[in-house]
Structure formats: structure tokens, C-alpha cells
Write an enzyme that holds these catalytic residues in place. Structure first.
Site, PDB file in Angstrom:
ATOM      1  N   ASP A 181      19.883  35.006  -6.143  1.00 55.72           N
ATOM      2  CA  ASP A 181      20.389  34.066  -5.151  1.00 55.72           C
ATOM      3  C   ASP A 181      19.661  34.360  -3.839  1.00 55.72           C
ATOM      4  O   ASP A 181      19.802  35.451  -3.277  1.00 55.72           O
ATOM      5  CB  ASP A 181      21.898  34.262  -4.989  1.00 55.72           C
ATOM      6  CG  ASP A 181      22.523  33.291  -3.995  1.00 55.72           C
ATOM      7  OD1 ASP A 181      21.783  32.653  -3.223  1.00 55.72           O
ATOM      8  OD2 ASP A 181      23.765  33.185  -3.988  1.00 55.72           O
ATOM      9  N   TYR A 218      20.225  18.970   7.420  1.00 56.80           N
ATOM     10  CA  TYR A 218      19.028  19.181   6.598  1.00 56.80           C
ATOM     11  C   TYR A 218      17.782  19.199   7.484  1.00 56.80           C
ATOM     12  O   TYR A 218      16.913  20.063   7.336  1.00 56.80           O
ATOM     13  CB  TYR A 218      18.934  18.078   5.550  1.00 56.80           C
ATOM     14  CG  TYR A 218      17.826  18.264   4.548  1.00 56.80           C
ATOM     15  CD1 TYR A 218      17.906  19.244   3.567  1.00 56.80           C
ATOM     16  CD2 TYR A 218      16.695  17.451   4.578  1.00 56.80           C
ATOM     17  CE1 TYR A 218      16.886  19.425   2.645  1.00 56.80           C
ATOM     18  CE2 TYR A 218      15.675  17.617   3.659  1.00 56.80           C
ATOM     19  CZ  TYR A 218      15.767  18.600   2.692  1.00 56.80           C
ATOM     20  OH  TYR A 218      14.749  18.767   1.782  1.00 56.80           O
TER      21      TYR A 218
END
Length: 232
Positions: A59, A151
Site C-alpha cells: 500500500d 484531484y
């Protein structure tokens, strides 16, 4: 860089652009340590790509896991030539509707993940006096869009991080490049891909071209857009 027998780490390697990049580098003769969260998916990818793909569950938001994965790859292979920071998530919405959890997830994966992987890779590259880091950003790192504020923020951050580290690491023989693809046919963010979108294989081919540039040449930025005007 000659990619034959090179050692690369690719994040987000289980699908989309990352998978296409891993395949392209392996076809060029490199060994790829593919990072992604799902061990099951990585195992399936390894079955298709062969022994030169080393599945590495990780991760990218976990600093300890990232350090262990990249140190492990460099130590097992004896060096680290290439890092491709590709892992990313897409969560979109108007700024007044966006949950803090979505903001945190975007920053943790799209921006902090790039920092963590780069920080882990650089000591190995400095020791060798060479290496190449490629950050996969987005057109959203160059142009703001309504409904994409979080984003956009992460991808603009990748742009600044890339430019700064490029200047910082160039004296050590390490190249840093940033790619800004427009719409890519991956279904990223849960949306079906547009018919006019760039195939992920085209992004991978461009990335490989950047890596294979002569040692005397640094391609620091590449902007990629679909050929149909107005589609990304």
C-alpha cells in the site's frame, strides 16, 4: 537507458497504465517489481507476464511498507534503475460536497505515495550514481477542472514535486520525468472509458521512450492528449 536487464519498480502495477508499463518494460528485457495492494491480483498478473514480474503487495500510503518493498527489491536484484510512480485514485465532486475522507485518500495515494516511494528509491540510485524516476500525473496537473478540485490539487502537487526533485537529483545522475496523460482508456475513477481515450499501451510506449532516451538527455515533461479535439 538500456532497459535490457534493468530493474524497475512500478506502483499501481496490477491494472491500467501500471500493468501496461510493466508489460512494456518486461518486453524490453527489464525485471519489474510490481506494487499494488491486492496480492491475489498481482499473482494473476505474474502468471501472465512471467518470471520477470515480481509481485510485491504494498500500500503506497504506508511508509513502512513502501520502504520495505523498495529496499527489498533493490537488495534482491542488486540495484534499482527505474521507479515509476503510477498508483493513483480518483474521487470527484464539488468542493462543498467532497468528504474529508475522500480528500485524505486522494492526497495519501496520489501525492504522499509518490513522495514515499521516491524517498525510498533515491538512496539506492544515489549510491549507483544513476537512475530514472517517472511520475505519472495527469492533464489535471496542468489545468483545473470544476468538480475535480481535490484531484487537481494532488496532480498539481505531483507536478511541483517532479520539477523540484528533477533539479535536486540531476547532479547525482538521476533523471526525473513527469507524464501528463489526458483521457486514458482504463475506466479510472469508476467511469467507462471514452472511445477516443488514449490506450494505456500508448502511455506505456511513451514512458518507455522517455526511459530509453540517451544518457545525455533528460526529457523532464511529456503532455499526451487524445487526437480528437475537446476529449481531454
Amino acid at each position: 537507458m538500456m532497459l535490457s536487464n534493468a530493474v524497475a519498480v512500478v506502483t499501481g502495477a496490477s491494472e491500467g497504465i501500471g500493468l501496461a508499463v510493466a508489460r512494456s518494460l518486461i518486453e524490453a528485457g527489464a525485471t519489474v517489481y510490481g506494487l499494488a495492494r491486492s496480492k491475489k491480483t498481482l499473482t494473476a498478473v505474474a502468471a501472465g507476464l512471467g518470471d520477470r514480474f515480481v509481485p510485491t503487495p504494498c500500500d503506497v500510503t504506508d511508509a513502512t511498507a513502501v520502504r520495505a518493498a523498495i529496499d527489498g527489491a533493490a537488495e534482491a536484484a542488486g540495484r534499482l534503475d527505474v521507479l515509476v510512480n503510477n498508483a493513483g485514485v480518483g474521487r470527484f465532486g464539488d468542493v462543498d460536497d467532497l468528504a474529508e475522507a475522500d480528500w485524505d485518500a486522494l492526497v495519501a495515494t496520489n501525492l504522499t505515495g509518490v513522495f514515499l516511494a521516491t524517498r525510498a528509491a533515491v538512496p539506492h540510485m544515489k549510491a549507483a550514481g544513476r537512475g530514472h524516476i517517472v511520475n505519472v500525473a495527469s492533464i489535471a496537473g496542468l489545468v483545473g477542472n470544476a468538480g475535480l478540485s481535490a484531484y487537481n490539487a494532488t496532480k498539481f502537487g505531483v507536478r511541483g514535486f517532479s520539477e523540484a526533485t528533477m533539479k535536486e537529483l540531476r547532479p547525482h545522475g538521476i533523471k526525473v520525468s513527469c507524464l501528463y496523460p489526458g483521457s486514458v482508456a482504463t475506466g479510472f475513477g469508476g467511469s467507462p472509458p471514452k472511445e477516443t481515450a488514449i490506450p494505456p499501451e500508448a502511455v506505456a510506449a511513451t514512458l518507455r521512450h522517455v526511459l530509453e532516451a540517451p544518457d545525455s538527455t533528460l526529457i523532464s515533461e511529456v503532455v499526451m492528449r487524445p487526437m480528437v479535439v475537446g476529449k481531454g
